[in-house]
Structure formats: structure tokens, C-alpha cells
Design a protein around this motif. Structure first.
Motif, mmCIF file in Angstrom:
data_model
loop_
_atom_site.group_PDB
_atom_site.id
_atom_site.type_symbol
_atom_site.label_atom_id
_atom_site.label_comp_id
_atom_site.label_asym_id
_atom_site.label_seq_id
_atom_site.Cartn_x
_atom_site.Cartn_y
_atom_site.Cartn_z
ATOM 1 N N UNK A 1 0.811 -1.220 0.000
ATOM 2 C CA UNK A 1 0.000 0.000 0.000
ATOM 3 C C UNK A 1 0.837 1.258 0.000
ATOM 4 N N UNK A 2 1.951 1.236 0.738
ATOM 5 C CA UNK A 2 2.836 2.407 0.761
ATOM 6 C C UNK A 2 3.478 2.630 -0.595
ATOM 7 N N UNK A 3 3.854 1.559 -1.278
ATOM 8 C CA UNK A 3 4.430 1.702 -2.622
ATOM 9 C C UNK A 3 3.396 2.292 -3.580
ATOM 10 N N UNK A 4 2.160 1.841 -3.466
ATOM 11 C CA UNK A 4 1.127 2.387 -4.348
ATOM 12 C C UNK A 4 0.873 3.862 -4.055
ATOM 13 N N UNK A 5 0.881 4.232 -2.791
ATOM 14 C CA UNK A 5 0.687 5.642 -2.457
ATOM 15 C C UNK A 5 1.871 6.485 -2.933
ATOM 16 N N UNK A 6 3.082 5.926 -2.850
ATOM 17 C CA UNK A 6 4.261 6.620 -3.408
ATOM 18 C C UNK A 6 4.080 6.836 -4.904
ATOM 19 N N UNK A 7 3.563 5.822 -5.580
ATOM 20 C CA UNK A 7 3.359 5.919 -7.023
ATOM 21 C C UNK A 7 2.309 6.974 -7.355
ATOM 22 N N UNK A 8 1.241 7.051 -6.537
ATOM 23 C CA UNK A 8 0.214 8.074 -6.747
ATOM 24 C C UNK A 8 0.796 9.467 -6.540
ATOM 25 N N UNK A 9 1.563 9.640 -5.465
ATOM 26 C CA UNK A 9 2.171 10.949 -5.191
ATOM 27 C C UNK A 9 3.121 11.357 -6.312
ATOM 28 N N UNK A 10 3.867 10.393 -6.852
ATOM 29 C CA UNK A 10 4.800 10.690 -7.946
ATOM 30 C C UNK A 10 4.059 11.112 -9.209
ATOM 31 N N UNK A 11 2.893 10.507 -9.448
ATOM 32 C CA UNK A 11 2.153 10.795 -10.680
ATOM 33 C C UNK A 11 1.471 12.155 -10.647
ATOM 34 N N UNK A 12 1.025 12.582 -9.480
ATOM 35 C CA UNK A 12 0.280 13.851 -9.427
ATOM 36 C C UNK A 12 1.195 15.058 -9.270
ATOM 37 N N UNK A 13 2.493 14.830 -9.027
ATOM 38 C CA UNK A 13 3.398 15.969 -8.848
ATOM 39 C C UNK A 13 3.598 16.766 -10.140
ATOM 40 N N UNK A 14 3.838 16.127 -11.298
ATOM 41 C CA UNK A 14 3.903 16.905 -12.541
ATOM 42 C C UNK A 14 2.518 17.461 -12.877
ATOM 43 N N UNK A 15 2.499 18.518 -13.640
ATOM 44 C CA UNK A 15 1.239 19.162 -13.995
ATOM 45 C C UNK A 15 0.666 18.496 -15.240
ATOM 46 N N UNK A 16 0.187 17.256 -15.089
ATOM 47 C CA UNK A 16 -0.333 16.502 -16.226
ATOM 48 C C UNK A 16 -1.799 16.832 -16.456
ATOM 49 N N UNK A 17 -2.216 16.785 -17.730
ATOM 50 C CA UNK A 17 -3.605 17.086 -18.067
ATOM 51 C C UNK A 17 -4.519 15.872 -17.858
ATOM 52 N N UNK A 18 -3.943 14.686 -18.017
ATOM 53 C CA UNK A 18 -4.718 13.454 -17.930
ATOM 54 C C UNK A 18 -4.106 12.579 -16.845
ATOM 55 N N UNK A 19 -4.924 12.034 -15.966
ATOM 56 C CA UNK A 19 -4.470 11.147 -14.904
ATOM 57 C C UNK A 19 -5.085 9.771 -15.120
ATOM 58 N N UNK A 20 -4.245 8.754 -15.088
ATOM 59 C CA UNK A 20 -4.706 7.386 -15.265
ATOM 60 C C UNK A 20 -4.268 6.571 -14.059
ATOM 61 N N UNK A 21 -5.223 5.932 -13.385
ATOM 62 C CA UNK A 21 -4.942 5.087 -12.231
ATOM 63 C C UNK A 21 -5.245 3.640 -12.623
ATOM 64 N N UNK A 22 -4.189 2.870 -12.833
ATOM 65 C CA UNK A 22 -4.350 1.486 -13.275
ATOM 66 C C UNK A 22 -4.339 0.559 -12.061
ATOM 67 N N UNK A 23 -5.504 0.340 -11.485
ATOM 68 C CA UNK A 23 -5.658 -0.510 -10.306
ATOM 69 C C UNK A 23 -4.638 -0.119 -9.239
ATOM 70 N N UNK A 24 -4.518 1.182 -9.046
ATOM 71 C CA UNK A 24 -3.439 1.721 -8.210
ATOM 72 C C UNK A 24 -3.766 1.758 -6.731
ATOM 73 N N UNK A 25 -4.968 1.293 -6.339
ATOM 74 C CA UNK A 25 -5.321 1.304 -4.913
ATOM 75 C C UNK A 25 -5.682 -0.089 -4.417
#
Length: 623
Positions: free
Chosen positions: A517-541
Motif C-alpha cells: 500500500x505504501x508503494x502504491x501511495x508513493x506511485x500516486x504521489x509521484x504521478x500527481x506531482x507533474x502538472x499533467x492534463x490526464x491522470x490514469x490510475x491502473x488498479x493503483x489502490x
């Protein structure tokens, strides 16, 4: 060597890159390419070649001075007894010869040092260029290629093959100059002085040269076999260390040791056979050499007694033989270097010459600024290793607008994650089109596309670095405040603050020091840091408990308010708030709508909901 197929062609898709591929032992085109790389450093190569020529010519002078010194010493002894010559003149001549020999020896040493230094320098520069080119190519080749090649093979070949190529400068190019001058010049000098004795003294050259070449080629074959054994050992060790928790969990240490011991024993047998070949060939060559020297002493001694040659000339012949002994054996080294450079270079160029199947089009432009609207229009796709009649996705169409959330659900193997791979353009669609803000993703640069689309992978990967660096991987210039904010959004900030070094804490290899769970939350935090227009969560929780997932969704609500969001999940609770939900099965959309409409449809989605809800079919869940 066969011409490599472009990576996007069917041949390449079927596996054109095979690290067991057999290339010809001597491929002149490969050797030419390596030689061209060496002569890119013209100044260093010029110094190396000039130094090689000087060293070889000075070495040819040494036997002549030795023979001259022997004659002068003999004259000095003769003068002391009979008084025919002046002792002072003889001593002066001997001293002058000794000084000349000393100067020649020093000059040869300096020239050899320059040759070795510049040759090694060019070899190391070639190695650097190849390592960078090889690594750069590995970064560019598509995932479909990496899917078919073992990481251990890539690592082993990238080290050993590059080593075999870089040695070509010193053991190949410069050795050809050196041996040509030394053996050719030495043979000319000896035969010019006395043809018969010269032929006797040089009789070992063709025998030892041919035997050395054959032995080196056999040693090369066993070296390639040993290289394959070591590659297998690397793969076993890499898999074992990567899956060490599984090995321990099933108490399979003895099995792994037995497997490793079997391959290691095969490598030992190959290495032992190499030692036998080396010792056997060396013994034969040494015997032939000393037999030729004995014949030279016998024939030359008879000629000295007959007065045909002087004792100094016989000493010169013997000195030439001593000097030529190692260079003649180096003919085999040179032949081996030619074969090794050809084989290793062929394997490297077979990868370097590939054209990535996923690359920027010639007219590709950066993705134009926009809000991040995503559209799949009639998309069909199959993986390269699938049969022609197998399709992963069939005629998929949907739209996701900024501020909207699309949910995707379906059984394993239904093609959910394939949609993510296509949106990030890790693979290309076979039919249809994917657009971001109306622009076909095949017509924009990969860098701009992947900056606009942030993907939280299904299997989060973390680098062996600090938490700070892992979080900022996609935005290396992010401020500490922004990094901490992304961690707070992913409900990870409090945990990080409790660590000994907080954000400076080192994450273990692949994040093994963190829970799933901590690795997945790290991955979520890493993905939302850049200013991306599209967010994709592939079974990330999937590894996050429901309460934490709910807090993450609440924290993300403001962040995703103006972004297109795609969520793939197996847990319906992750998708119930989506504006539209797609139910995939066998690569096709079988149901679509929001949670309420799908529940009312009483189809696959409703069945899955009842299953996850523990069999409850209560309509309250719909209201």
C-alpha cells in the motif's frame, strides 16, 4: 551478418533479436565499423600507429647491436691475447655499441609506452561511446521488444560484448602494424644475411603461428560458451535476488542452490576445458620453438666453425628468435581478436541498428496546449506476440473530458491495462485512433505526450534512492513544498515524517522496505506531482485499505476537478463515483453507463456488485 529488420516489421515482432544469434566468425563490415569508430579519434590513433612503427623498428635494431657487441667482445679478447688490435679501441667500440643498445632500448620502451597508452585510451573511448549508444538504444526500443529479451542477457552482453569490441584497437589494429613490421622485417634481415640459417631460424614461425591461431579460435569458441554460461548464471542470480521473498516463503533455498550449482558446474567445466586447450597448445608451441632454436645452434655453430659467419651473427640470429617468439604467438591473439571483435560487434550492432517501432514521426510536433480531453475512436489492438486471429481490444470508443472521471472494470485479461499502454503510446493501435485535445497521439512527440498523461502503474516501481528523489522523478525541479503536498494528497506525509531521515530516507531496491500500500501511495504521489492534463490510475489502490482510499479520493477531488481522469479497478467502490463506467470482457465493451444505470441494467456489472457486496441484492445501494 544479416541485416537487422526494423523493429516494427513482422520479422522483428516475431523475435528478430535473439542473443544466441550466430554471426560469421569474421565479418569485415563489422570490423570496418569498429575501425571507423577508432579513427574518429584521429590524433590518438596517429600517435599510437607512429609509436607502434617506431617501437617495431627499434626492436629490429636490438639483435643487430647484440651481434655487433658479441663480435666486438670477441675481438677485445683476441687482442688481449695476441696484441693484434688496440685494447682501448676495442673497449671504445664495445662501449659505443652498448650505449647505442641502451638508447634503442629506452627509445623502444618510450614508444611502446606511448603505443599502449594511446591504444588503451582509444579502446576505452570506444567502450564509452558504445555503452552510451547501447544504453540510449535500450531506452528507445519499444516495450514489445523488451518483453522478449531477458534483462540478464542485456546486462551481460552490454558488458562483455563491449569489452570484446574495445580491445580491437590494441589487439587488432595496432597489433597488425606491429607484427607486420617485426616479423616481415626480421625475416628479411635474417634471410639477407644467410638464407639457409635464416630459413632454419624462422622454421618455427609458420608452425607456431598456425597452431596459435587454431588454438585461439578454439579458445574463442569456449569463451563464447563460457559467456553464455555466465549469462545464464546472471539470469538465475537476478531472478533469485529479485524474488528472494518468494524463495524464503516457500523454503526453496536448497532448490535454488541446486539449480545455481548445476549451471555453475557447467561453467566450471567450460573454464577447465579452456585451461587444458591453453596449456596443451602452449606446450606444443614451446617445444617447436626450442627445437628450432636447437637446429639454429647446430647449423649456425657449423657455419661459425667453417668461417661462413661470425659468432656475433649467430648471436644475432638467436636474439631475433628470442624477440620473435612472443610476437609469433601473438598472431593467434590477433586472429582471436579479429574473431571476437567481429562476433561481439555483430551482436551489439544487431541491437544498435534497430529502428524502434514506437518513435516520433518525422513530422511530429509537441502536443499543443489544451485541457486534456481524451478520445478513443474505433480502437483495435493485439500484442506483437499474439496470433493473427487473436485480438486484445476490439472497436473501443469512448470520450473523457476535463473534470470527468471514466471508470473501467472487467475480468482479468479483458484488456483494461492495454488501454493504458495505448494511451501512453507504449504500443500503437492497429485500427482506429486515440486523440488528446483532438490531436492524434501518433503525430505528437512522445516526450510531450507522456508529460501530458500521468500514469499510476498497476505494479509500482521505486528506485533505490531517497523518498524525495522517488517522488520527484517525473518533476525533478519540484520544490520541497510541492513534494510534501503530493505526499499529503496520497496520505503518505505523516508516515514519511515519522521516518529517521524523513524525505531523505533511502528506499530499498524496488521499494522492498515499504508495504504494498505504501508503494502504491508513493506511485500516486509521484504521478500527481507533474502538472499533467490526464491522470490514469491502473488498479493503483488495490493494496490500499478502503478507508485510506476514501481519504485519497477526497484529497484528489480538487486536484482532478479540471483534469480528465481514468480509473481502472477491480473494486467497484473505487469506480462508483465515475461519470461513466465501461465493463470490458474479451476486449470489448459489453456494458457502459454510470453506477445507477448499470445497476438498473441488471447485467454483468450488477452481478459483480452483488458478488463484492457479499451476495446482497439490495436496491438501497442504487439509491
Amino acid at each position: 551478418m544479416s541485416q537487422p529488420s526494423p523493429q516494427g516489421t513482422p520479422a522483428a515482432s516475431a523475435g528478430a533479436i535473439d542473443y544466441n544469434i550466430q554471426v560469421s566468425k569474421v565479418d569485415t563490415n563489422v570490423l570496418r565499423r569498429i575501425t571507423v569508430m577508432a579513427f574518429k579519434y584521429r590524433g590518438r590513433m596517429a600517435l599510437a600507429i607512429i609509436a607502434t612503427i617506431i617501437a617495431a623498428n627499434l626492436q629490429l635494431l636490438m639483435p643487430q647491436y647484440i651481434g655487433q657487441a658479441v663480435d666486438q667482445a670477441q675481438g677485445l679478447l683476441g687482442g688481449a691475447v695476441s696484441g693484434v688490435t688496440s685494447r682501448a679501441e676495442a673497449e671504445a667500440a664495445l662501449f659505443a655499441t652498448a650505449m647505442l643498445l641502451l638508447v634503442v632500448t629506452i627509445g623502444r620502451g618510450l614508444a611502446t609506452m606511448m603505443q599502449n597508452y594511446q591504444g588503451e585510451a582509444v579502446g576505452q573511448l570506444i567502450g564509452y561511446d558504445l555503452r552510451m549508444a547501447y544504453y540510449r538504444q535500450l531506452q528507445q526500443l519499444s516495450l514489445s521488444w523488451h518483453d522478449r529479451v531477458h534483462t540478464g542477457d542485456l546486462m551481460t552482453r552490454g558488458i562483455l560484448d563491449i569489452e570484446g569490441v574495445r580491445l580491437w584497437t590494441d589487439t587488432g589494429i595496432l597489433r597488425i602494424f606491429f607484427l607486420s613490421i617485426l616479423i616481415g622485417g626480421g625475416a628479411a634481415i635474417l634471410i639477407n644475411q644467410d638464407p639457409v640459417l635464416g630459413m632454419v631460424a624462422l622454421s618455427f614461425v609458420p608452425i607456431v603461428g598456425i597452431r596459435a591461431s587454431l588454438a585461439r579460435l578454439k579458445l574463442r569458441d569456449t569463451w563464447l560458451e563460457l559467456q553464455d554460461r555466465m549469462s545464464t548464471l546472471t539470469k538465475i542470480m537476478e531472478e533469485n535476488l529479485g524474488g528472494i521473498r518468494v524463495v524464503r516463503a516457500f523454503a526453496a533455498q536448497l532448490h535454488e542452490l541446486s539449480r545455481f550449482d548445476g549451471v555453475s558446474n557447467d561453467a566450471l567445466k567450460t573454464a577447465t576445458r579452456r585451461v587444458y586447450l591453453f596449456v596443451h597448445s602452449t606446450t606444443q608451441m614451446t617445444f617447436v620453438y626450442f627445437l628450432a632454436m636447437a637446429l639454429t645452434l647446430w647449423v649456425g655453430g657449423e657455419k661459425v666453425l667453417a668461417g661462413d659467419i661470425t659468432l656475433g651473427q649467430l648471436a644475432e640470429f638467436l636474439a631475433f628468435m628470442l624477440i620473435l617468439q612472443m610476437p609469433v604467438r601473438q598472431i593467434g591473439w590477433m586472429i582471436n581478436s579479429i574473431a571476437r571483435a567481429s562476433t561481439c560487434g555483430g551482436r551489439l550492432f544487431n541491437v544498435l541498428d534497430l529502428t524502434p517501432s514506437i518513435a516520433d514521426a518525422d513530422d511530429a510536433v509537441p502536443l499543443a496546449p489544451g485541457k486534456g480531453a481524451v478520445r478513443f475512436h474505433g480502437v483495435s489492438f493485439r500484442y506483437p506476440n499474439q496470433a493473427a486471429n487473436q485480438t486484445t481490444l476490439k472497436d473501443i470508443s469512448f470520450d473523457v473530458h476535463p473534470g470527468k472521471m471514466l471508470g473501467i472494470i472487467g475480468p482479468p485479461g479483458s484488456g483494461k491495462s492495454s488501454l493504458v499502454q495505448l494511451l501512453g503510446r507504449f504500443y500503437d493501435v492497429e485500427q482506429g485512433m486515440i486523440t488528446v485535445d483532438g490531436q492524434d497521439i501518433r503525430q505528437v512527440t512522445l516526450a510531450s505526450l507522456r508529460q501530458a498523461v500521468a500514469i499510476v502503474q498497476q505494479d509500482p516501481f521505486l528506485f533505490t534512492a531517497s523518498i524525495n528523489h522517488n517522488l520527484a522523478y517525473g518533476a525533478p525541479y519540484a520544490s520541497r513544498r510541492d513534494i510534501a503536498h503530493s505526499a499529503q494528497t496520497a496520505q503518505l506525509h505523516n508516515y514519511i515524517q515519522g521516518l529517521p531521515s524523513a524525505y531523505g530516507t533511502l528506499v530499498g531496491e524496488r521499494g522492498v522496505s515499504l508495504s504494498g500500500g505504501q508503494r502504491q501511495r508513493m506511485s500516486i504521489a509521484r504521478a500527481i506531482l507533474p502538472d499533467a492534463r490526464v491522470l490514469v490510475f491502473d488498479d493503483s489502490t488495490a493494496a490500499i485499505d478502503a478507508a485510506t482510499e476514501h481519504r485519497i479520493r477526497d484529497a484528489l477531488s480538487s486536484f482532478t476537478a479540471d483534469r480528465a481522469v481514468i480509473v481502472i479497478a477491480h473494486r467497484l467502490s473505487s469506480l462508483m463515483a465515475a461519470d461513466e463506467i465501461l465493463f470490458l470482457e474479451d476486449g470489448q465493451i459489453v456494458e457502459r453507463g454510470n453506477h445507477h444505470s448499470l445497476m438498473a441494467l441488471n447485467g454483468r456489472y450488477r452481478q459483480l456488485y452483488n458478488l463484492q457486496a457479499g451476495g446482497s441484492d439490495s436496491g438501497k445501494a442504487v439509491s
